[in-house]
Design an enzyme around this catalytic site. Structure first.
Site, PDB file in Angstrom:
ATOM      1  N   LYS A  88      -7.171  -1.650  -4.499  1.00 30.20           N
ATOM      2  CA  LYS A  88      -7.354  -0.579  -5.320  1.00 30.20           C
ATOM      3  C   LYS A  88      -6.106   0.529  -5.912  1.00 30.20           C
ATOM      4  O   LYS A  88      -5.500   1.775  -5.286  1.00 30.20           O
ATOM      5  CB  LYS A  88      -8.168   0.661  -5.033  1.00 30.20           C
ATOM      6  CG  LYS A  88      -9.043   0.702  -6.580  1.00 30.20           C
ATOM      7  CD  LYS A  88      -9.909   2.728  -5.594  1.00 30.20           C
ATOM      8  CE  LYS A  88      -8.630   2.969  -6.117  1.00 30.20           C
ATOM      9  NZ  LYS A  88      -7.761   4.040  -7.274  1.00 30.20           N
ATOM     10  N   GLU A 147      -0.532   7.866   4.453  1.00 27.55           N
ATOM     11  CA  GLU A 147       0.965   8.646   4.085  1.00 27.55           C
ATOM     12  C   GLU A 147       0.035   9.547   2.784  1.00 27.55           C
ATOM     13  O   GLU A 147       0.265   8.939   2.395  1.00 27.55           O
ATOM     14  CB  GLU A 147       1.542   7.242   3.493  1.00 27.55           C
ATOM     15  CG  GLU A 147       3.412   7.812   3.538  1.00 27.55           C
ATOM     16  CD  GLU A 147       4.256   8.811   2.462  1.00 27.55           C
ATOM     17  OE1 GLU A 147       3.734  10.103   1.576  1.00 27.55           O
ATOM     18  OE2 GLU A 147       4.727   8.036   2.175  1.00 27.55           O
ATOM     19  N   CYS A 182       7.112  11.329  -2.641  1.00 30.27           N
ATOM     20  CA  CYS A 182       6.892  12.285  -1.545  1.00 30.27           C
ATOM     21  C   CYS A 182       7.864  12.573  -0.401  1.00 30.27           C
ATOM     22  O   CYS A 182       7.161  13.890   0.319  1.00 30.27           O
ATOM     23  CB  CYS A 182       6.010  11.576  -0.471  1.00 30.27           C
ATOM     24  SG  CYS A 182       6.662   9.594  -0.512  1.00 30.27           S
ATOM     25  N   GLU A 191       2.717  21.456  -2.034  1.00 27.44           N
ATOM     26  CA  GLU A 191       3.071  20.217  -2.527  1.00 27.44           C
ATOM     27  C   GLU A 191       2.541  20.274  -4.195  1.00 27.44           C
ATOM     28  O   GLU A 191       1.562  20.091  -4.746  1.00 27.44           O
ATOM     29  CB  GLU A 191       2.609  18.796  -2.076  1.00 27.44           C
ATOM     30  CG  GLU A 191       3.063  17.787  -2.136  1.00 27.44           C
ATOM     31  CD  GLU A 191       3.453  15.931  -1.239  1.00 27.44           C
ATOM     32  OE1 GLU A 191       2.141  15.566  -2.328  1.00 27.44           O
ATOM     33  OE2 GLU A 191       4.210  15.366  -1.622  1.00 27.44           O
TER      34      GLU A 191
END
Ligand code: TXE
Length: 489
Positions: free
Chosen positions: A174, A249, A283, A384
């Site tokens: 997905k 992750e 990331c 973040e």
């Protein structure tokens, strides 16, 4: 042509729901794709389960699985231009960056194909008797749910699909609902390469509508997820009731530590790439610049001057050096972090507001932004923002630099810049992160593991461990001549 790929057949969504994709650089429609719901997810998991339990893929010799992956690598190279274009239209990123990604994607398939083909064939265990043949073998983990984000859509997909298939597992993929097109392209290539029906399945749709049912389905053995921390926690919780294996992750707040004895020009240049590549939607972005006191003023000025020169533009603008953010909502989130930082005492050195250029008006552009005088207590330093926002903090001693670098709940990556090799190695070993660069930022190779410590994640992608994620180990004890053991007689 329908966009869901289930059991080797292209199919539309139950109920006929669709989603329109628009290019983040200018809002132009890119395409309309089918939007899977829970029924479609159930069908896809059923197909993957059946292919695992009864199909040929898990029983195909490793060397043959490896050859199929190498074929996929060649097909990716053949279709590089079309796939890169599709990636750029979905993400808004520069075409040249999508082309680099395609090279890395082909290399990833090649690495896992070669790794599995060279197979270790298991390990013979010495039990101290010739009457027993004892070996530890690796088997595929089973049905995998692969959930990927929008910043490097096909690359992050490749990091999961290639090792899953190399291991002999089957999967339901997905991709992010914002960037589905290259996943569709990859499914076509897997089928063309000769992958048996049901080994690879694709569902498209939102996190709650399509991703969540996938993480809850009891027929799934492993969930591999790349995305945000909050969603990662949800995925882990959804996997808990049936004790699925999870690989996560979840990004980072990566420190870029610059000592006064660093190569000045190289460190400035890489500080810009670290923070502003792909508008910070990376990331491993080096979002926290930690500079030693006596270099701080000169270094920050040079970084600010460099940041001001970065030209924004759409994917096909040859003069652009970075593109838009993925969505209007994402730009608003980045703006909130910058506003919060300023309110908490950070000093805005450049950027910090939407561009005035009328050519950028229809895209979600946000300029490279530098915030100085930051502290570890600020939300823009701790969380973040995933945008082009660089925060600058100062340190005096090596001890202080390490403490600041590790003052985060994340642990994905980091870098240290110094001319002192001893210090470089000391600091690298003390930074709690899955990757540490010394006098560099961002490079990676498929042979080396990638992943995070602390809340940056669980498990590793790439490298030999990246294959092991999709395998189970099994100990087989074989008594060659059966006889009673005599315990109860
Ligand atoms: O990510 P999500 P979003 C970070 C970055 C960003 C934040 C949010 O900080 O600002 O995450 O971005 C699917 N069950 N990263 O909202 O939600 C979703 O459909 C199952 C870092 O876009 O994590 C998509 O396919 N799946 C990151 C994928 O999860 C669910 C890259 C990622 O989306 C789900 C991207 C659910 N309940 C964002 N909810 C990195 N590590 O590189 C969503 N999804």
């Amino acid at each position: 042509m329908p966009d869901l790929f289930i059991g080797g057949t292209w199919t539309g969504a139950h109920g006929g729901r669709t989603r329109e994709i628009r290019c983040p650089a200018d809002g132009t429609p890119v395409g309309t794709v089918d939007e899977a719901g829970p029924e479609d997810v159930a069908a896809a998991v059923g197909a993957a389960r059946d292919a695992f339990d009864r199909g040929p893929w898990p029983r195909t010799p490793a060397a043959e699985r490896g050859r199929l992956l190498l074929r996929v690598a060649r097909l990716l190279e053949r279709d590089r231009a079309a796939l890169a274009r599709a990636e750029s239209l979905d993400t808004g990123k520069r075409l040249v960056e999508s082309e680099y990604d395609l090279d890395d994607i082909a290399a990833c398939f090649r690495w896992f194909g070669t790794l599995v083909a060279s197979g270790d064939g298991g390990r013979v265990v010495d039990t101290g008797t010739a009457e027993v043949d004892s070996r530890v073998v690796r088997e595929p983990v089973g049905v995998c749910a692969l959930i990927t984000p929008w910043n490097y859509p096909l690359l992050q997909t490749a990091w999961k699909v290639a090792p899953a298939l190399a291991a002999g597992s089957t999967f339901v993929l997905k991709p992010s609902e914002l960037t589905p097109h290259t996943a569709i392209g990859l499914m076509r290539l897997l089928a063309e390469a000769g992958l048996p029906d049901g080994a690879a399945n694709l569902v498209l749709g939102s996190g709650p509508g399509t991703g969540a049912p996938l993480t809850e389905d009891p027929r799934v053995d492993l969930v591999s997820f790349t995305g945000g921390l909050a969603t990662g926690r949800r995925v882990m919780a959804a996997a808990a009731p049936t004790v699925k294996k999870v690989a996560l992750e979840l990004g980072g707040k990566n420190p870029n530590i610059v000592f006064a004895d660093a190569d000045f020009d190289a460190a400035v240049d890489h500080a810009l790439t670290a923070a502003f590549l792909h508008s910070g939607q990376v990331c491993s972005a080096g979002t926290r610049l930690l500079v030693q006191d006596r270099l701080h003023q000169r270094f920050t000025e040079a970084v600010v001057a460099g940041a001001r020169r970065i030209r924004m533009g759409g994917p096909f603008d040859p003069d652009a050096r970075t593109g838009p953010l993925i969505s209007a909502a994402h730009r608003e989130k980045v703006e909130r972090y910058v506003a919060a930082g300023i309110a908490e005492g950070a000093r805005l050195r450049c950027g910090g507001h939407r561009p005035d250029d009328p050519a950028l008006r229809d895209g979600h552009f946000y300029p490279p932004t530098v915030l100085d005088a930051c502290t570890a207590a600020m939300s823009v330093v701790r969380e973040e923002s995933f945008g082009p926002v660089l925060t600058v903090e100062r340190f005096t001693t090596e001890e202080e630099a390490v403490a600041l670098a590790n003052d985060t709940e994340y642990g994905l990556a980091g870098a240290v810049w110094t001319g002192d090799g001893e210090r470089a190695r000391r600091v690298a070993s003390r930074v709690r992160a899955g990757t540490v660069w010394i006098n560099d930022f961002h490079p990676y190779v498929p042979q080396a593991e990638w992943g995070g410590m602390k809340q940056s994640g669980v498990g590793r992608e790439l490298g030999p461990s990246g294959l092991a994620e999709y395998q189970e180990t099994k100990h087989i004890w074989h008594r060659l001549t059966p006889r009673p053991g005599g315990w109860f007689s």
